[in-house]
Scaffold this active site. Sequence first.
Site, PDB file in Angstrom:
ATOM      1  N   ALA A 160       0.841  -1.196   0.000  1.00 41.17           N
ATOM      2  CA  ALA A 160       0.000   0.000   0.000  1.00 41.17           C
ATOM      3  C   ALA A 160       0.878   1.248   0.000  1.00 41.17           C
ATOM      4  CB  ALA A 160      -0.914   0.004   1.213  1.00 41.17           C
ATOM      5  N   LYS A 161       0.507   2.213  -0.822  1.00 46.87           N
ATOM      6  CA  LYS A 161       1.205   3.507  -0.825  1.00 46.87           C
ATOM      7  C   LYS A 161       0.462   4.402   0.156  1.00 46.87           C
ATOM      8  CE  LYS A 161       3.114   6.920  -4.072  1.00 46.87           C
ATOM      9  NZ  LYS A 161       4.539   6.645  -3.813  1.00 46.87           N
ATOM     10  N   ALA A 162       0.774   4.197   1.435  1.00 45.96           N
ATOM     11  CA  ALA A 162       0.053   4.862   2.519  1.00 45.96           C
ATOM     12  C   ALA A 162       0.921   5.921   3.170  1.00 45.96           C
ATOM     13  CB  ALA A 162      -0.389   3.836   3.564  1.00 45.96           C
ATOM     14  N   TYR A 166       5.444   6.253   5.076  1.00 44.41           N
ATOM     15  CA  TYR A 166       6.548   7.133   4.701  1.00 44.41           C
ATOM     16  C   TYR A 166       7.247   7.772   5.897  1.00 44.41           C
ATOM     17  CZ  TYR A 166       5.839   6.343  -0.188  1.00 44.41           C
ATOM     18  OH  TYR A 166       5.787   5.739  -1.424  1.00 44.41           O
TER      19      TYR A 166
END
Length: 320
Positions: A160-162, A166
Amino acid sequence: MALKESKYIWHAGKLVAWKDATVHVLSHALHYGSSVFEGLRVYKTPTGTAIFRLSDHTRRLFDSAKIYRLKIPFDADTINQACRDIIAKNGLYEGAYIRPLAFRGYGEMGVAGDIDAPAVVSIAAWEWGAYLGADGLEKGVDVCVSSWQRVAPNTIPSMAKAGGNYLSSILVTHEARRLGYAEGIALSSEGFVSEGAGENVFIVKDGVIYTPPASAAILSGITRNTICTLAADLGLEVVEQTIPREMLYVCDELFMTGTAAEVTPIRSVDGIEVGAGKCGPITARLQERFFGLFNGKTPDRWSWLDFVDESGSKDHPIAV
């Protein structure tokens, strides 16, 4: 790199003035990182302004939201059109970066948040140059192996690019820049090469291209997939496998890929020169093919370019 403001942002289904695209300080995502997002590049091509791999990015946005049980209250076609509109309305025909974002908003505090409430969706676009510098694209950058590792399996889903994911990238980048490097490379919890703070990693050794697999806690990047496809089209062998740290030091070429970083050569790792200490021949060929998609030298046989109507869309009202 300072953010260059545009005129409008697509926010909650309509275009609003940049300064009016605001959220409450008690929004769930601000406290718990419950957001998913994408980053897309827009290029000026000989046949018009095009968004690179728009549908693929939107699909990943919905996949990321599904993993975190975020309910996006728009369909993919609406998101795609909003991305085109935000470029047209802001007149960003010479090139831009697009940031779609879906997040849990205001309404219920606590770790879980209101899981039944629809996500708030915003899409911004602005002018943004080479992420690691135009000079870095040509001559390469110096990187280090970070002391911060990527998350272990079954902790945080790396697919997931959550937003919350980051926080790890922030630590990697801050450490690298504090030590005088352009970027850091993180290892997996098992000690193998994973990825950069916001980029996938490729190694070239004896003419073969190697890249870590999805199981190495990477985000399987869309630019990564693009490079794998272009490499195969050139007859180059690409192998996904676990990569030991020391291979970074003894490889012939090394480069990073990502929407922001595009295709950036790495000339040294931890102060050890990679190959000849400059952009290698295979990296240069892949750069040429990649940027050729936007200057017309590489045919877009994969339908990766989504063109923007430069007359400007009138499908969404502008709240002023």
